[in-house]
Design a protein around this motif. Structure first.
Motif, PDB file in Angstrom:
ATOM      1  N   ALA A  24       0.829  -1.206   0.000  1.00 23.98           N
ATOM      2  CA  ALA A  24       0.000   0.000   0.000  1.00 23.98           C
ATOM      3  C   ALA A  24       0.865   1.257   0.000  1.00 23.98           C
ATOM      4  O   ALA A  24       0.548   2.239  -0.676  1.00 23.98           O
ATOM      5  CB  ALA A  24      -0.924  -0.005   1.221  1.00 23.98           C
ATOM      6  N   LEU A  27       2.343   1.798  -3.514  1.00 22.01           N
ATOM      7  CA  LEU A  27       1.364   2.352  -4.452  1.00 22.01           C
ATOM      8  C   LEU A  27       1.008   3.789  -4.102  1.00 22.01           C
ATOM      9  O   LEU A  27       0.782   4.623  -4.982  1.00 22.01           O
ATOM     10  CB  LEU A  27       0.107   1.488  -4.461  1.00 22.01           C
ATOM     11  N   TYR A  37      -0.735   7.922 -12.448  1.00 24.77           N
ATOM     12  CA  TYR A  37      -1.415   7.319 -11.300  1.00 24.77           C
ATOM     13  C   TYR A  37      -2.187   8.379 -10.508  1.00 24.77           C
ATOM     14  O   TYR A  37      -3.275   8.120  -9.986  1.00 24.77           O
ATOM     15  CB  TYR A  37      -0.415   6.604 -10.397  1.00 24.77           C
ATOM     16  N   SER A 241      -5.664  -1.335 -10.842  1.00 27.50           N
ATOM     17  CA  SER A 241      -4.795  -1.401  -9.656  1.00 27.50           C
ATOM     18  C   SER A 241      -5.226  -0.343  -8.636  1.00 27.50           C
ATOM     19  O   SER A 241      -5.287  -0.615  -7.429  1.00 27.50           O
ATOM     20  CB  SER A 241      -3.329  -1.178 -10.061  1.00 27.50           C
ATOM     21  N   ILE A 242      -5.557   0.848  -9.122  1.00 29.91           N
ATOM     22  CA  ILE A 242      -6.019   1.909  -8.229  1.00 29.91           C
ATOM     23  C   ILE A 242      -7.381   1.551  -7.633  1.00 29.91           C
ATOM     24  O   ILE A 242      -7.634   1.756  -6.441  1.00 29.91           O
ATOM     25  CB  ILE A 242      -6.103   3.254  -8.984  1.00 29.91           C
ATOM     26  N   TYR A 245      -6.909  -0.990  -5.033  1.00 34.09           N
ATOM     27  CA  TYR A 245      -6.222  -0.338  -3.908  1.00 34.09           C
ATOM     28  C   TYR A 245      -7.220   0.389  -3.002  1.00 34.09           C
ATOM     29  O   TYR A 245      -7.180   0.245  -1.777  1.00 34.09           O
ATOM     30  CB  TYR A 245      -5.188   0.635  -4.466  1.00 34.09           C
ATOM     31  N   LEU A 249      -8.253  -0.509   0.873  1.00 38.10           N
ATOM     32  CA  LEU A 249      -8.155   0.443   1.977  1.00 38.10           C
ATOM     33  C   LEU A 249      -9.442   0.441   2.804  1.00 38.10           C
ATOM     34  O   LEU A 249      -9.407   0.470   4.044  1.00 38.10           O
ATOM     35  CB  LEU A 249      -7.891   1.849   1.434  1.00 38.10           C
TER      36      LEU A 249
END
Length: 277
Positions: A24, A27, A37, A241-242, A245, A249
């Motif tokens: 985490a 990223l 990103y 991927s985001i 992510y 979270l």
């Protein structure tokens, strides 16, 4: 009570959490330093509010309906028990995605047709106007579908928690003259909540993930925002991927909070038991 061996404590150390935290952090640094990103994150994060709204609203409604179904399922009246069991078994057997399509494209038109039929006298008198299917928000169709789907599972959680309470305490409360509502409010529910809380928290986390299904209706949640950006930019790896992510979270954070709450409740139970001894 003796402390667990040092080797056991080492084995129980959450190494997975350190690994997940490291990923985490990597990223997060990538989001801060990389313009691509950063742009993807700013676009995708616009759907977080819808995701949270859908989850909180759907889960609150599902919890209320689930509690009602659990009480009906434990009722002395045969009709109430059978109605609750029919609802739970039928809804649990339908996939959430199918239920979502059914509510959105069958239930909503049916509701509109029924509403216009019942309001026909008011419409002819000029006191109301007929509604169209497009007037029914896709967001609320999705929320209603998640509410119906999860209420069946949550009702079983409540039912198991209520049945876990010692029947002797209920009989004692009855002997003291408490009404059925008072017995449920002051005796059953406070004790059942300790059994109910962990699986109820798990259902909440599961609903966060299943809220992504609303994207099939075009609702601008987290998944939909990522899907729209990826289809236009062809940056599928970076976008999803985001998206993953952000979901992690939310879900891992809630999961850790739930575990901490469970440990706190367990510790308070142990302290109460030690004082009673």
């Amino acid at each position: 009570m003796t402390a667990p061996p040092r080797s056991t404590r080492k084995a129980d150390f959450p190494w997975w959490l350190l690994a997940a935290g490291g990923l985490a952090l990597v990223l997060a640094v990538q989001i801060v330093l990389d313009d691509l990103y950063s742009q993807i994150f700013s676009i995708v994060s616009k759907g977080v509010g819808i995701t949270i709204f859908v989850t909180l609203t759907g889960f609150t409604l599902a919890t209320a309906i689930g509690l009602l179904l659990a009480v009906m399922g434990l009722s002395r009246h045969l009709v109430l028990r059978q109605v609750a069991r029919f609802y739970v078994e039928i809804i649990r057997g339908i996939p959430i995605l199918v239920l979502l399509f059914y509510i959105a494209f069958v239930g909503a038109p049916g509701f509109v047709a029924a509403w216009n039929f019942l309001a026909a006298p008011l419409v002819s008198a000029g006191l109301a106007e007929p509604i169209q299917v497009r007037d029914v928000s896709l967001l609320w169709r999705a929320i209603i579908a998640l509410t119906i789907g999860y209420s069946a599972f949550i009702s079983e959680v409540f039912r198991a928690g209520i049945l876990s309470v010692d029947s002797g305490q209920v009989e004692a409360a009855k002997a003291l003259g408490l009404t059925p509502f008072q017995r449920f409010r002051f005796i059953v529910l406070p004790q059942a909540i300790r059994t109910i809380l962990p699986p109820l928290g798990n259902d909440f986390i599961a609903m966060i993930k299943d809220s992504s299904l609303v994207s099939v209706l075009g609702v601008a949640d987290l998944t939909q925002m990522g899907k729209v950006y990826a289809s236009g930019s062809f940056r599928f790896f970076e976008t999803y991927s985001i998206v993953a992510y952000v979901y992690l979270l939310l879900t891992v954070g809630l999961s850790l909070g739930l575990r901490a709450l469970e440990k706190r409740l367990r510790r308070s139970d142990e302290e109460r038991g030690a004082r009673s001894d």
